[in-house]
Design a protein around this motif. Structure first.
Motif, PDB file in Angstrom:
ATOM      1  N   VAL A 108      84.628   8.379  79.442  1.00 16.96           N
ATOM      2  CA  VAL A 108      85.724   9.014  80.163  1.00 16.96           C
ATOM      3  C   VAL A 108      85.349  10.477  80.212  1.00 16.96           C
ATOM      4  O   VAL A 108      84.959  11.057  79.206  1.00 16.96           O
ATOM      5  N   GLY A 109      85.409  11.077  81.393  1.00 15.54           N
ATOM      6  CA  GLY A 109      84.963  12.460  81.504  1.00 15.54           C
ATOM      7  C   GLY A 109      85.519  13.164  82.710  1.00 15.54           C
ATOM      8  O   GLY A 109      86.445  12.678  83.375  1.00 15.54           O
ATOM      9  N   ARG A 110      84.898  14.295  83.011  1.00 17.13           N
ATOM     10  CA  ARG A 110      85.328  15.098  84.153  1.00 17.13           C
ATOM     11  C   ARG A 110      84.120  15.727  84.815  1.00 17.13           C
ATOM     12  O   ARG A 110      83.227  16.244  84.151  1.00 17.13           O
ATOM     13  N   ARG A 111      84.084  15.653  86.121  1.00 18.53           N
ATOM     14  CA  ARG A 111      83.035  16.310  86.916  1.00 18.53           C
ATOM     15  C   ARG A 111      83.582  17.646  87.397  1.00 18.53           C
ATOM     16  O   ARG A 111      84.719  17.761  87.796  1.00 18.53           O
ATOM     17  N   GLU A 150      86.459   7.223  90.061  1.00 13.71           N
ATOM     18  CA  GLU A 150      86.573   8.687  90.011  1.00 13.71           C
ATOM     19  C   GLU A 150      87.795   9.148  90.793  1.00 13.71           C
ATOM     20  O   GLU A 150      88.011   8.718  91.925  1.00 13.71           O
ATOM     21  N   ASN A 197      90.472  14.776  91.393  1.00 13.11           N
ATOM     22  CA  ASN A 197      90.555  15.973  90.549  1.00 13.11           C
ATOM     23  C   ASN A 197      89.377  16.066  89.580  1.00 13.11           C
ATOM     24  O   ASN A 197      89.320  16.961  88.753  1.00 13.11           O
ATOM     25  N   GLY A 198      88.419  15.118  89.660  1.00 12.92           N
ATOM     26  CA  GLY A 198      87.208  15.180  88.857  1.00 12.92           C
ATOM     27  C   GLY A 198      87.174  14.249  87.658  1.00 12.92           C
ATOM     28  O   GLY A 198      86.110  13.999  87.097  1.00 12.92           O
ATOM     29  N   TYR A 199      88.315  13.717  87.244  1.00 18.94           N
ATOM     30  CA  TYR A 199      88.319  12.806  86.091  1.00 18.94           C
ATOM     31  C   TYR A 199      87.754  11.448  86.499  1.00 18.94           C
ATOM     32  O   TYR A 199      87.955  11.003  87.634  1.00 18.94           O
ATOM     33  N   PHE A 200      87.042  10.797  85.573  1.00 17.30           N
ATOM     34  CA  PHE A 200      86.442   9.503  85.870  1.00 17.30           C
ATOM     35  C   PHE A 200      86.355   8.631  84.616  1.00 17.30           C
ATOM     36  O   PHE A 200      86.406   9.117  83.493  1.00 17.30           O
ATOM     37  N   GLY A 201      86.207   7.348  84.847  1.00 14.37           N
ATOM     38  CA  GLY A 201      85.914   6.371  83.804  1.00 14.37           C
ATOM     39  C   GLY A 201      84.660   5.628  84.229  1.00 14.37           C
ATOM     40  O   GLY A 201      84.485   5.346  85.422  1.00 14.37           O
TER      41      GLY A 201
END
Length: 133
Positions: A129-132, A100, A103-107
């Motif tokens: 792949v997403g964003r928190r 993570e 900036n909130g992006y994660f895999g």
């Protein structure tokens, strides 16, 4: 003898995942608890197939958000409604890990462990792949 789950459901089911974290991680509190909802659906070989999951989860972060990113791992348990032609509710769970950015992006890579449905094992690996927020 049971028919292969891959032959019934196909090799890929697109998935939508939503989760809600109760709090933020700090160096004193690296564990985050929350709830999750996962949904996957496809039509393969004339059969509508879906997996709907709702459960609770815990995620452990490798460090406080002081650096550019951090690793995480966790697990969850919940109710899995698996439809391979017809509905079957099962208890299931998931194990996951990933990276993570601040900036909130994660895999993330997730393994869903689901009890057999009509002799078929719908357990599967999911990549996200997403964003928190």
């Amino acid at each position: 003898m049971a028919t292969s789950t891959k032959r019934i459901m196909g090799a890929t089911l697109p998935m939508v995942s939503l989760s809600y974290d109760a709090g933020k991680s700090t160096s004193e509190k690296p564990m985050i608890y929350g709830v999750y909802f996962d949904f996957a659906q496809n039509r393969h070989s004339g059969t509508n197939n879906s997996v709907t999951a709702f459960g609770v989860s815990a995620r452990y972060l490798s460090r406080a958000p002081l650096t550019d990113g951090r690793y995480f791992m966790g697990g969850g348990v919940g109710s899995y409604d698996v439809k391979i032609g017809r509905a079957n509710s099962k208890v299931g769970g998931k194990l996951f890990g990933g990276y993570e950015l601040n900036n909130g992006y994660f895999g993330e890579v997730t393994y869903h462990l689901i009890n057999k449905v009509n002799g078929n094992d719908p357990s599967a690996v999911a990549f996200a792949v997403g964003r928190r927020f």
